[in-house]
Every structure is written in C-alpha cells, then in structure tokens.
Design a protein around this motif. Structure first.
Motif, PDB file in Angstrom:
ATOM      1  N   TYR A 111      34.045   0.446 -42.297  1.00 18.30           N
ATOM      2  CA  TYR A 111      33.536   1.759 -41.917  1.00 18.30           C
ATOM      3  C   TYR A 111      34.565   2.446 -41.017  1.00 18.30           C
ATOM      4  N   THR A 112      34.873   3.696 -41.329  1.00 19.56           N
ATOM      5  CA  THR A 112      35.845   4.453 -40.552  1.00 19.56           C
ATOM      6  C   THR A 112      35.276   4.814 -39.187  1.00 19.56           C
ATOM      7  N   LEU A 113      36.100   4.676 -38.153  1.00 17.93           N
ATOM      8  CA  LEU A 113      35.716   5.078 -36.804  1.00 17.93           C
ATOM      9  C   LEU A 113      36.428   6.373 -36.442  1.00 17.93           C
ATOM     10  N   ASP A 114      35.687   7.305 -35.841  1.00 15.00           N
ATOM     11  CA  ASP A 114      36.278   8.540 -35.336  1.00 15.00           C
ATOM     12  C   ASP A 114      35.583   8.917 -34.035  1.00 15.00           C
ATOM     13  N   GLY A 115      35.909  10.090 -33.516  1.00 14.85           N
ATOM     14  CA  GLY A 115      35.363  10.502 -32.227  1.00 14.85           C
ATOM     15  C   GLY A 115      33.891  10.822 -32.223  1.00 14.85           C
ATOM     16  N   ASP A 116      33.238  10.749 -33.390  1.00  9.61           N
ATOM     17  CA  ASP A 116      31.797  10.984 -33.479  1.00  9.61           C
ATOM     18  C   ASP A 116      31.046   9.740 -33.952  1.00  9.61           C
ATOM     19  N   SER A 117      31.691   8.588 -33.897  1.00 11.48           N
ATOM     20  CA  SER A 117      31.108   7.361 -34.455  1.00 11.48           C
ATOM     21  C   SER A 117      30.264   6.597 -33.445  1.00 11.48           C
ATOM     22  N   THR A 118      29.223   5.970 -33.964  1.00  9.35           N
ATOM     23  CA  THR A 118      28.425   5.020 -33.207  1.00  9.35           C
ATOM     24  C   THR A 118      28.208   3.798 -34.085  1.00  9.35           C
ATOM     25  N   TYR A 119      28.445   2.611 -33.555  1.00 12.46           N
ATOM     26  CA  TYR A 119      28.098   1.409 -34.316  1.00 12.46           C
ATOM     27  C   TYR A 119      27.415   0.410 -33.396  1.00 12.46           C
TER      28      TYR A 119
END
Length: 269
Positions: A111-119
């Motif tokens: 899953y790609t992570l960016d500045g709007d990501s939550t995991y």
C-alpha cells in the motif's frame, strides 16, 4: 497540561542511554508520551504512548526475501495507529498473512504511503488472528501478530503513532530482524526499568519546565540554573550517542551513515 518541545525532548539522554529521543539506524522516534505519563488511556485501561517518528530511507538496510531493503517489524505485544503527514520519495507498507513463517512468508499487497495516509496494526491480544507457540523447554507462550514491512526510497516518512499498550524502556529494534518493543510484562518491575524511571523523571521535569518557559517567552530566565545545566548535559550525551551510531555505520561501508546525517542534532547557539 503537558507541553513538550522537541528541542528539550532531544536532550533526554544519560550516559549511553536515550530516554525520549530514540535515534537509531532505522528511524528517529520522539517519545512524547510514555507508559508512566498516563496522559491517555485506551478502552482496555492501558496507558497509551504517543510518538512522532521519522522512518529513514531504507538504503543500506538488510534485504527481505524479495531482495528489497526494508524495515522489518512484528508488533507482537501491542497494536499501533499510524498517521503519516510528511512523506518524501517513494514509500509503501505491506502486512504479513497468517500463518507467520521464518521463510516463504506470504504477504498482502503493498500500500502506498503519502501525506494523507493512515494505517493501523490492529491485530490485538486475544483476537482471532493472533498466533501462539509454546516453547517446549520453557513452557512460555510466544504470541505473533502485526508483522509488517515498510519500504522508503529517496526520502523519508514522518508520522504520529500511538501504541496500545504504551511503549517504554529501551529500544529493541534491530536492522534485518522482525523486531518489537519489549513486552511490558517482561519490563515493568525489573531493576533495569526502575533505573530507567529514576533517570527519566529528572529529564521529564526539565522538558516540561523549559517547554512551557519557551512558549511563554521567558526561557532566558532559566539560563545558568541547574535545570538548564541538565538540558545541556542531556543534549551533549544525546549528540555523543548519535555520533557513535553514525561512526559505526560508516565503518560498515553500506551508506547508512549518509542516510542518517541530515537527521542528526547540531548546535546552532
């Protein structure tokens, strides 16, 4: 109210031990709240910890079975909620599929992570996914959950992360291993932890006092005081720890020291 400024959190070190500013070959973790702070409690009644962490570029780290350098983590003793807000370069995360194996592990998608990501690493204690193996010699149960990998190229990932139950004590993450924070039941009440708590309480007072003073604009009033001397002592100890880490990485010749260089502390005053 607790107000904690990074400038003073970064000066929490004594001898060779970091207390709130965990600078490692893989990441920098600002440990804003820890188990003994008890600022926040989870629905299960555990104190939760709140970190601000920057995971560095993976260049020079040991590879996974696919031949990619990655962060290898398996949070067997806690869950973790992550909110990414500063992502540079290419970043992604993947979760292991059960059953967990030392080799030929099956994985979910990247899953790609960016500045709007939550995991969220949300396999909790006692859940249906949790695996348990009982050691035949010691008869002690070992639980396995939340195994994952993070890949970062040409950049970094900075996030806020919350652990339940809270992390505390000494860092136990080792490059190349699927590592965890020390389980609380193995740490609380030990001589090592009690010594850690005795040391950190002094620095907690320093962080809280000087952070509030800086916010109010009267930090200069503390110059030359014992609490300011403790800040200078802790900052010097932290910088010595960071220097020792990068020197060791430089001797390995894999380029990790260059990755860490921009995250090391420098004195500007």
């Amino acid at each position: 109210m607790l107000l904690r400024n990074d400038e003073f959190i970064a000066a929490c070190a004594s001898g060779s031990q970091t207390l709130r500013w965990a600078f490692t070959p893989q990441y920098l973790s600002r440990r804003i709240f820890l188990h003994h702070d008890q600022v926040l409690l989870s629905k299960s009644g555990n104190p939760v910890s709140w970190f601000r962490t920057t995971m560095f570029d993976v260049a020079g780290l040991p590879p996974n079975e696919d031949g990619e350098p990655v962060f290898k983590m398996s949070y067997n003793s806690r869950t973790e909620f992550n909110v990414c807000y500063d992502v540079a370069g290419i970043a992604r995360v993947r979760m292991s599929r059960h059953p967990y194996k030392e080799s030929n592990q099956l994985w979910g998608p990247w899953y790609t992570l960016d500045g709007d990501s939550t995991y969220h690493l949300n396999e909790a204690a006692g859940c249906a996914e949790e695996e348990c193996v009982v050691d035949e010699k010691t008869n002690i149960a070992q639980f396995f959950r939340n195994k994952h990998e993070v890949y970062i190229a040409d950049g970094h990932v900075t996030l806020f992360c919350m652990f339940d139950p809270a992390s505390t004590g000494i860092e136990n993450h080792r490059p190349g291993e699927y590592s965890d924070y020390e389980p609380l039941q193995k740490l609380l009440g030990t001589d090592l932890y009690e010594a850690h708590q005795r040391e950190i309480v002094k620095f907690d007072e320093m962080v809280d006092t000087l952070s509030l003073a800086k916010a109010r604009g009267d930090l200069n009033a503390y110059h030359g005081t014992p609490i300011w001397d403790l800040y200078l002592h802790g900052r010097a100890a932290q910088m010595a720890i960071e220097s020792k880490i990068t020197q060791a990485l430089a001797s390995e010749g894999k380029g990790r020291d260059r990755v860490l260089a921009s995250w090391m502390q420098t004195v500007t005053e």
